[in-house]
Scaffold this active site. Structure first.
Site, PDB file in Angstrom:
ATOM      1  N   LYS A 207       0.726  -1.137  -0.049  1.00  0.00           N
ATOM      2  CA  LYS A 207       0.054   0.039  -0.075  1.00  0.00           C
ATOM      3  C   LYS A 207       0.901   1.296  -0.133  1.00  0.00           C
ATOM      4  O   LYS A 207       0.922   2.277  -0.695  1.00  0.00           O
ATOM      5  CB  LYS A 207      -0.869   0.050   1.138  1.00  0.00           C
ATOM      6  CG  LYS A 207      -1.892   0.942   1.340  1.00  0.00           C
ATOM      7  CD  LYS A 207      -2.798   0.922   2.495  1.00  0.00           C
ATOM      8  CE  LYS A 207      -3.537   2.417   2.641  1.00  0.00           C
ATOM      9  NZ  LYS A 207      -4.533   2.231   3.595  1.00  0.00           N
ATOM     10  N   GLU A 213      10.299  -4.959   4.504  1.00  0.00           N
ATOM     11  CA  GLU A 213      10.352  -6.181   4.196  1.00  0.00           C
ATOM     12  C   GLU A 213      10.057  -6.233   2.834  1.00  0.00           C
ATOM     13  O   GLU A 213      10.958  -7.221   2.072  1.00  0.00           O
ATOM     14  CB  GLU A 213       9.127  -7.118   4.909  1.00  0.00           C
ATOM     15  CG  GLU A 213       9.519  -7.149   6.401  1.00  0.00           C
ATOM     16  CD  GLU A 213       9.137  -6.021   7.381  1.00  0.00           C
ATOM     17  OE1 GLU A 213       8.978  -5.086   6.618  1.00  0.00           O
ATOM     18  OE2 GLU A 213       8.840  -6.190   8.517  1.00  0.00           O
ATOM     19  N   GLY A 268      -5.080  -1.926   4.769  1.00  0.00           N
ATOM     20  CA  GLY A 268      -4.326  -2.945   4.424  1.00  0.00           C
ATOM     21  C   GLY A 268      -4.973  -4.409   4.580  1.00  0.00           C
ATOM     22  O   GLY A 268      -5.065  -5.305   3.808  1.00  0.00           O
ATOM     23  N   ARG A 269      -5.445  -4.523   5.760  1.00  0.00           N
ATOM     24  CA  ARG A 269      -6.032  -5.779   6.188  1.00  0.00           C
ATOM     25  C   ARG A 269      -7.340  -6.029   5.547  1.00  0.00           C
ATOM     26  O   ARG A 269      -8.030  -7.149   5.814  1.00  0.00           O
ATOM     27  CB  ARG A 269      -6.036  -5.992   7.895  1.00  0.00           C
ATOM     28  CG  ARG A 269      -6.733  -4.869   8.551  1.00  0.00           C
ATOM     29  CD  ARG A 269      -6.385  -5.033   9.877  1.00  0.00           C
ATOM     30  NE  ARG A 269      -6.774  -3.945  10.742  1.00  0.00           N
ATOM     31  CZ  ARG A 269      -6.171  -2.818  10.778  1.00  0.00           C
ATOM     32  NH1 ARG A 269      -5.042  -2.366  10.289  1.00  0.00           N
ATOM     33  NH2 ARG A 269      -6.603  -1.580  11.522  1.00  0.00           N
ATOM     34  N   GLU A 354      -5.181  -6.684  14.605  1.00  0.00           N
ATOM     35  CA  GLU A 354      -4.630  -5.353  14.004  1.00  0.00           C
ATOM     36  C   GLU A 354      -5.560  -4.588  14.141  1.00  0.00           C
ATOM     37  O   GLU A 354      -5.479  -3.277  14.679  1.00  0.00           O
ATOM     38  CB  GLU A 354      -3.989  -5.558  12.890  1.00  0.00           C
ATOM     39  CG  GLU A 354      -3.043  -4.282  12.322  1.00  0.00           C
ATOM     40  CD  GLU A 354      -2.031  -4.527  11.332  1.00  0.00           C
ATOM     41  OE1 GLU A 354      -1.059  -4.740  11.562  1.00  0.00           O
ATOM     42  OE2 GLU A 354      -2.746  -4.491  10.215  1.00  0.00           O
ATOM     43  N   HIS A 385      -5.722 -33.542  17.205  1.00  0.00           N
ATOM     44  CA  HIS A 385      -4.744 -34.195  17.906  1.00  0.00           C
ATOM     45  C   HIS A 385      -3.706 -33.436  18.189  1.00  0.00           C
ATOM     46  O   HIS A 385      -2.543 -33.850  18.358  1.00  0.00           O
ATOM     47  CB  HIS A 385      -4.279 -35.146  16.598  1.00  0.00           C
ATOM     48  CG  HIS A 385      -5.108 -36.213  16.081  1.00  0.00           C
ATOM     49  ND1 HIS A 385      -5.124 -37.278  16.884  1.00  0.00           N
ATOM     50  CD2 HIS A 385      -6.239 -36.384  15.314  1.00  0.00           C
ATOM     51  CE1 HIS A 385      -6.385 -38.155  16.391  1.00  0.00           C
ATOM     52  NE2 HIS A 385      -6.784 -37.555  15.557  1.00  0.00           N
ATOM     53  N   LYS A 505       9.082  -0.762  14.388  1.00  0.00           N
ATOM     54  CA  LYS A 505       9.614  -0.445  12.917  1.00  0.00           C
ATOM     55  C   LYS A 505      10.749   0.436  13.109  1.00  0.00           C
ATOM     56  O   LYS A 505      11.787   0.500  12.659  1.00  0.00           O
ATOM     57  CB  LYS A 505       8.580   0.414  11.895  1.00  0.00           C
ATOM     58  CG  LYS A 505       7.623  -1.047  11.486  1.00  0.00           C
ATOM     59  CD  LYS A 505       6.909  -0.039  10.421  1.00  0.00           C
ATOM     60  CE  LYS A 505       5.403  -1.093  10.141  1.00  0.00           C
ATOM     61  NZ  LYS A 505       4.516  -0.195   9.399  1.00  0.00           N
TER      62      LYS A 505
HETATM   63  O1  F6P Z   1       1.941  -4.459   9.919  1.00  0.00           O
HETATM   64  C1  F6P Z   1       1.694  -3.021   9.604  1.00  0.00           C
HETATM   65  C2  F6P Z   1       1.133  -2.856   8.349  1.00  0.00           C
HETATM   66  O2  F6P Z   1       1.052  -1.326   8.036  1.00  0.00           O
HETATM   67  C3  F6P Z   1      -0.371  -3.533   7.655  1.00  0.00           C
HETATM   68  O3  F6P Z   1      -1.391  -2.857   8.203  1.00  0.00           O
HETATM   69  C4  F6P Z   1      -0.215  -3.467   6.439  1.00  0.00           C
HETATM   70  O4  F6P Z   1      -0.970  -4.660   5.898  1.00  0.00           O
HETATM   71  C5  F6P Z   1       1.353  -3.852   6.260  1.00  0.00           C
HETATM   72  O5  F6P Z   1       1.990  -3.152   7.261  1.00  0.00           O
HETATM   73  C6  F6P Z   1       1.903  -3.796   4.959  1.00  0.00           C
HETATM   74  O6  F6P Z   1       1.977  -2.563   4.428  1.00  0.00           O
HETATM   75  P1  F6P Z   1       1.985  -1.978   3.068  1.00  0.00           P
HETATM   76  O7  F6P Z   1       1.112  -2.756   2.259  1.00  0.00           O
HETATM   77  O8  F6P Z   1       1.988  -0.697   3.155  1.00  0.00           O
HETATM   78  O9  F6P Z   1       3.566  -2.601   2.654  1.00  0.00           O
END
Ligand code: F6P
Length: 542
Positions: A207, A213, A268-269, A354, A385, A505
């Site tokens: 987003k 990452e 995002g979620r 979240e 199990h 972060k």
């Molecule tokens: O974990 C925090 C967060 O901002 C989530 O809400 C989001 O889904 C994720 O990081 C990834 O963010 P982006 O889509 O901006 O890379």
């Protein structure tokens, strides 16, 4: 300190009622009402929702529904659907429902109807998906694309990944789809180790397009591609982006022609039915994707228009409140009896935790009541199990959602009947248990009786649908999205921000140069963190 909720007359009434019914046993409730199973269930949108095996009476449900009215749930639903900026800390509308609104409908944000934009992007995604699926879109050296790798994390990974697994039955089996999320290089290395860069398309999904990452994995993917293809121009054929941030996409080197847009009013979620679902659309095809959106929309409409007493997300949410806030249950187990839903609880973890993992209310006051539960679980009989022992005979109250389907997609006899026999047996055993008398009557030696007695009275919801189709998956996800909304509304919290992930972060960014620097860094953390970093630097060299 926020005490508004707990001072509500409807909350007080629930507290008083709880004292009266807390020890009622499901055995008694069922014995007293032979029609309880039918009376405490709702059928809507091809979902049969049986909530009879909960520790609730007619009075409990009545009081919970009164609570929903008292907290203004109806107005909140209308506010969300009409594009009001209910995400107050970020001053944003919350409009994932617009992502599945039919063409021709109108949802306004800042004076603009966003539905045509949504469909424009869907059409662009469909055209691109068809080009990849048909082989018309080729890699840089003219080879057909056979591998799709989605790079993203959190909402830009969990949704498409879960849905790809859930709908694998409907996917093109000539395509390999993988998902890379972890900044641990192992995730990337394992995802690509048997792939050919000439046949691989990366979808960089973020987003913000600033997530450490994702950008690290995307850079490694570019290096991996160029190591074989040796030409920067190859990037245009092997990388597309999904983002709200065109500037950062261009900075990364992806042509914004190859960018699929979404908007800041999509959390995002809550985003996998936006362009974030591009990898899924390529895998299952646009038609199935549209069918899934129709399922989402059907549940949205059910939620928006159905009276609360027959409203699936409202009931699911309120029953959750009953255990979370009155019985003091801390977790909810999500137990799908379908292998395709392997990642469903992992997906719901972000969606729920979240969203509702908040300790201040909308006015910024610390709450004096519990908010979001811990969500966990895994599919079907595997869990039986592993951890069901604790649910049956441990000391904790763990409300469970059982999710199953009448028809299997893989009719390998006799598996489905065996699976579903377990499904039904578990909710029965959890509710009714086995008394000491019953155990004795089986001839069990006295010393074993307490160990083999099941107290029962463990609450479950049963969600029984016909078949796992794209449409049904959309309905199930929307059901849980709206359940989270109902609970966030009762708790008067902002379910749509996530400041809690920020501090980690920021601190990681401070530590990165300390790990990377060739000189011994001047560490200014606490004594624990300093020692850990020094030890890591020392041993890493070995
Ligand atoms: O974990 C925090 C967060 O901002 C989530 O809400 C989001 O889904 C994720 O990081 C990834 O963010 P982006 O889509 O901006 O890379």
């Amino acid at each position: 300190m926020s005490t508004t909720l707990t001072q509500q007359p409807s909350w007080r009434a629930l507290e008083a009622h709880f004292q009266k019914v807390r020890d009622l046993h499901l055995r008694t409730l069922f014995a007293e009402d032979p029609k309880r199973g039918e009376r405490f269930s709702v059928e809507a949108e091809n979902i049969y929702f049986d909530y009879s095996k909960n520790r609730v009476t007619d009075e409990t449900i009545k009081l919970l529904l009164e609570l929903a009215e008292a907290v203004g749930l109806r107005n909140r639903i209308n506010a969300m659907f009409s594009g009001e900026k209910i995400n107050i800390t970020e001053q944003r509308a919350v409009l994932h429902v617009a992502l599945r609104a039919p063409k021709g409908s109108t949802i306004m944000v800042d004076g603009q109807n966003v539905v045509p934009e949504v469909h424009k992007v869907l059409e662009k995604m469909a055209a691109f998906s068809n080009r990849v699926r048909s082989g018309e879109w080729k890699g840089f050296t003219g080879k057909r694309i056979r591998n799709i790798v989605n790079i993203g994390i959190g909402g830009s990974d969990l949704g498409p990944h879960m849905a790809y697994d859930a709908l694998r039955y409907y996917s093109d089996r000539n395509l390999t789809c993988r998902f890379v999320s972890n900044v641990d290089g192992t995730d990337f290395a394992e995802a690509v180790h048997d792939l050919d860069p000439e046949e691989t398309l990366f979808i960089v999904s973020s987003k913000t397009f600033t997530t450490l990452e994702t950008l690290t994995n995307a850079r490694s993917a570019r290096d991996w591609t160029l190591t074989k293809l040796h030409d920067e121009k190859a990037v245009a054929k092997h990388f597309v982006a999904v983002s709200t941030n065109a500037k950062e996409v261009a900075k990364f080197g992806i042509d914004t022609e190859n960018m699929f847009e979404f908007w800041d009013w999509v959390g995002g979620r809550y985003s996998y039915d936006s362009a974030i679902g591009l990898s899924l659309m390529i895998a299952i095809g646009p038609e199935n994707f549209y069918d899934m959106l129709a399922g989402f929309h059907a549940m949205d409409e059910h939620f928006r228009t159905t009276p609360f007493e027959k409203n699936l997300p409202v009931l699911l949410g309120l029953i959750g409140i009953w255990y979370n806030n009155f019985f003091g249950a801390e977790t909810v187990a999500i137990l799908p009896y379908d292998q395709y839903l392997e990642r469903f609880s992992a997906y719901l973890q972000q969606l729920d935790m979240e969203s509702n993992g908040k300790h201040v209310d909308l006015e910024g006051n610390t709450v004096n009541y519990q908010t979001g539960p811990i969500i966990w679980g895994q599919p079907g009989t595997n869990g039986q199990h592993a951890f069901y022992q604790l649910i049956h005979q441990g000391t904790k109250l763990i409300p469970c959602d059982f999710i199953g389907f009448c028809q299997t997609l893989n009719p390998v006899k006799p598996h489905h009947d065996l699976l579903m026999a377990n499904f039904f047996a578990q909710t029965e055993a959890l509710a009714f248990g086995k008394t000491a008398e019953e155990v004795k009557a089986d001839g069990v030696p006295d010393y074993q009786v307490p160990h083999r007695t099941f107290e029962g009275n463990h609450p479950t919801n049963t969600i029984l649908a016909d078949r796992l189709t794209p449409n049904m998956l959309g309905k199930l996800v929307a059901l849980y999205e709206h359940k989270v909304f109902v609970q966030g509304t009762v708790w008067n919290i902002n379910s749509f921000d996530q400041w809690g992930v920020e501090l980690g972060k920021v601190l990681a960014n401070r530590i990165i140069p300390e790990l990377e620097s060739a000189q011994e860094p001047d560490l200014k953390h606490d004594s624990s963190t300093n020692t850990l970093i020094s030890r890591y630097r020392e041993l890493r060299k070995a």
